[in-house]
Design an enzyme around this catalytic site. Sequence first.
Site, PDB file in Angstrom:
ATOM      1  N   HIS A   1      -5.064  -4.079 -16.132  1.00  0.00           N
ATOM      2  CA  HIS A   1      -4.831  -3.758 -14.727  1.00  0.00           C
ATOM      3  C   HIS A   1      -4.420  -2.290 -14.615  1.00  0.00           C
ATOM      4  CE1 HIS A   1      -3.220  -3.672 -10.703  1.00  0.00           C
ATOM      5  NE2 HIS A   1      -3.861  -4.803 -10.475  1.00  0.00           N
TER       6      HIS A   1
ATOM      7  N   GLU B   1     -11.804  -2.949  -9.777  1.00  0.00           N
ATOM      8  CA  GLU B   1     -10.740  -2.612  -8.842  1.00  0.00           C
ATOM      9  C   GLU B   1     -10.608  -1.088  -8.768  1.00  0.00           C
ATOM     10  OE1 GLU B   1      -7.677  -6.011  -8.411  1.00  0.00           O
ATOM     11  OE2 GLU B   1      -7.062  -4.793 -10.112  1.00  0.00           O
TER      12      GLU B   1
HETATM   13  P1  PGA Z   1      -4.019  -5.488  -3.637  1.00  0.00           P
HETATM   14  O1  PGA Z   1      -3.976  -5.542  -5.237  1.00  0.00           O
HETATM   15  O2  PGA Z   1      -4.832  -6.674  -3.191  1.00  0.00           O
HETATM   16  O3  PGA Z   1      -2.577  -5.574  -3.214  1.00  0.00           O
HETATM   17  O4  PGA Z   1      -4.672  -4.199  -3.269  1.00  0.00           O
HETATM   18  C1  PGA Z   1      -5.071  -5.986  -5.980  1.00  0.00           C
HETATM   19  C2  PGA Z   1      -4.757  -5.897  -7.440  1.00  0.00           C
HETATM   20  O5  PGA Z   1      -4.074  -4.953  -7.851  1.00  0.00           O
HETATM   21  O6  PGA Z   1      -5.165  -6.771  -8.228  1.00  0.00           O
END
Ligand code: PGA
Length: 242
Positions: free
Chosen positions: A95, A166
């Site tokens: 992440h 992401e």
């Molecule tokens: P968010 O985070 O939906 O709060 O933008 C997503 C993530 O970091 O997995």
Amino acid sequence: MTIIVANWKMYQPYERAIAFVRDHRGQLEQLIKAPNELIIAPSFVCLDAIRQLLKESPIKICAQDCAPFASGAYTGEVDAASLAQLNCTYAIIGHSERRELCGETDEDVATKVNLLLKNNITPIMCIGETLEDYEEGRTLEVLGFQIDHAIDILKQAQKPYCIAYEPIWAIGTGKVPSKEDLENTFEWIFEYMSDPNATLLYGGSVTEKNATQILKTPHVNGLLIGGASCDFQTLKKIVSLA
Ligand code: PGA
């Protein structure tokens, strides 16, 4: 199949996380249409209590990380074997918050992928570019570099895994990539992986307002949701849309 992952980060303290699952699991379970999956990723300390609550449940449990070591003198770390014993069928790794805050490298991510797969835990490997990379048109180059470190391990294991795209600039900011950017990026990831074991997820500012549109993107098989997943009504709405 659509996968919804609720990444609770460090938003839900122990008692609130347990109460959330205890109070809402029934309603959430009713909304899951097989083969779709709802996966909850609470903090490590909540895993055992949530495992007890979800014993007979179709809701799956996910860890937010795992150690890049099998076992040994690693104070504060949590090994993949323990996570498997706690019924974690998934674990998030790489992440961007762990990459940025804890210095997690692509090599660490590859090691974790290996340990998770050996313990029959499905890795959810996060990849994503910074705003600067995005603005300078380097998105695919960055994603390729991140994937390359783990691609052989992922493919050779012949087990299911998830790649969560992401964009760092979309996490917690309320910004999401344009429809065209999402289509191009997911097309590229799909082709690059060309692996039937790969499930592709999108994460970054997913809400009940944009979830349907994002899920329409070709090759997007699910969502990794942070902030919005901590609100029951919002999570319920998104699960019902999936
Ligand atoms: P968010 O985070 O939906 O709060 O933008 C997503 C993530 O970091 O997995």
